[in-house]
Enzyme design. Structure first.
Site, mmCIF file in Angstrom:
data_model
loop_
_atom_site.group_PDB
_atom_site.id
_atom_site.type_symbol
_atom_site.label_atom_id
_atom_site.label_comp_id
_atom_site.label_asym_id
_atom_site.label_seq_id
_atom_site.Cartn_x
_atom_site.Cartn_y
_atom_site.Cartn_z
ATOM 1 N N GLU A 1 62.451 17.738 -4.596
ATOM 2 C CA GLU A 1 63.080 16.550 -4.017
ATOM 3 C C GLU A 1 64.257 16.111 -4.902
ATOM 4 O O GLU A 1 64.162 16.175 -6.123
ATOM 5 C CB GLU A 1 62.010 15.450 -3.954
ATOM 6 C CG GLU A 1 62.454 14.093 -3.474
ATOM 7 C CD GLU A 1 61.299 13.077 -3.505
ATOM 8 O OE1 GLU A 1 61.460 11.994 -2.947
ATOM 9 O OE2 GLU A 1 60.232 13.400 -4.093
ATOM 10 N N LYS B 1 63.287 11.717 4.727
ATOM 11 C CA LYS B 1 61.964 11.234 4.311
ATOM 12 C C LYS B 1 61.595 9.981 5.096
ATOM 13 O O LYS B 1 62.325 8.984 5.084
ATOM 14 C CB LYS B 1 61.976 10.959 2.811
ATOM 15 C CG LYS B 1 60.595 10.664 2.207
ATOM 16 C CD LYS B 1 60.710 10.581 0.690
ATOM 17 C CE LYS B 1 59.372 10.411 0.006
ATOM 18 N NZ LYS B 1 59.500 10.396 -1.479
ATOM 19 N N CYS C 1 57.387 14.852 -0.408
ATOM 20 C CA CYS C 1 56.521 14.164 -1.377
ATOM 21 C C CYS C 1 55.554 13.167 -0.739
ATOM 22 O O CYS C 1 54.525 13.550 -0.215
ATOM 23 C CB CYS C 1 57.383 13.508 -2.467
ATOM 24 S SG CYS C 1 56.494 13.252 -4.025
#
Length: 265
Positions: free
Chosen positions: A38, A109, A141
């Protein structure tokens, strides 16, 4: 079977240094897929949105995506990597997908931590991507903590999950294994290593990037705290079932719109 894996490294504040780090590890990924961490070109900790805006870039068209696109062409590989994306005055924590010199698409995200909400806008679209006949789902994540993301991608045909990540504790890595098991689909989580600091906050990143098989078995795992690049054989497919149930999709279908609210009487 396909070649796939991760590149785990200490992300610098220097984009050029990060690109060189990735390039030095790509030779083993020729004709395969590499998943990077990320925000793999910028680092993670920014004291405010103004500081983040200085390194955010358009996707596609920015330096990071263009550099990775060129590398994917040179090494005949596909890549999934994190980038700070700027669009219409908003900044997104984004994962971009490139393959053999072509830009394929991006995922923003959806689930942001409280710290990230001070910097980023949340993505709103879940999607899957086509790579040479393979369907992949991408998440970032903290998205791992919400099984709906992976389940939606599974129902859209995902045969492999790719997860750029920045985490310091062990929980996200454990959840990644569960996401593979419960969806009967292999998953690659690429974490970073190293430390970052800013006033009032310090972060240390665990590493332990892993390729999970569809049954949750680790096919390859990186060490804690040190750089590593691993490419291995992965079977990118959904399993129809396992020893306790031959048809998982029929069981999954039972949970579509089944929840109702009972009013107090």
């Amino acid at each position: 079977m396909m070649k796939a894996g991760f590149i785990q490294y200490d992300v610098s504040r220097s984009l050029d240094k990060n690109i060189r780090m990735v390039e030095n590890q790509l030779s083993g990924f020729e004709d395969g897929l590499a998943v990077l961490p990320e925000l793999c070109g910028t680092g993670y900790l920014f004291p405010n949105r103004e500081a983040l805006a200085e390194v955010a870039e358009p996707v596609p068209g920015g330096r990071t995506v263009e550099a990775m696109r060129q590398l994917s062409e040179r090494y005949r590989c596909s890549m999934v990597f994190g980038v700070a994306e700027m669009e219409n005055g908003l900044i997104y924590n984004t994962a971009a997908v490139v393959s053999r010199g072509r830009y394929i698409g991006k995922y923003r995200k959806i689930h942001l931590s409280d710290f990230e909400k001070k910097l980023f806008a949340s993505g709103t679209e879940n999607t899957v991507f086509q790579l040479d006949g393979l369907t992949i789902g991408v998440q970032i994540c903290f998205d791992l903590w919400f099984p709906e993301i992976a389940r939606e991608q599974l129902q859209a045909g995902a045969e492999l999950f790719c997860v750029p990540a920045n985490f310091g504790g062990e929980t996200s890595q454990m959840i990644a294994r569960v996401r593979a098991i419960e969806n009967l689909t292999p998953l690659i989580v690429a974490n970073r290593v190293g430390n970052e600091s800013m006033p009032g906050m310090d972060a240390s990143f665990l590493g332990r990037s892993t390729v999970f098989a569809a049954d949750g078995t680790p096919a390859a795992t990186a060490p804690d705290g040190i750089p590593a690049a691993v490419c291995c054989e992965v079977q990118p497919q959904q399993m129809a079932g396992n020893v306790i149930c031959r048809d998982f999709k029929s069981e999954i279908a039972r949970h579509e719109s089944r929840c109702s609210i009972q009013a107090e009487r």
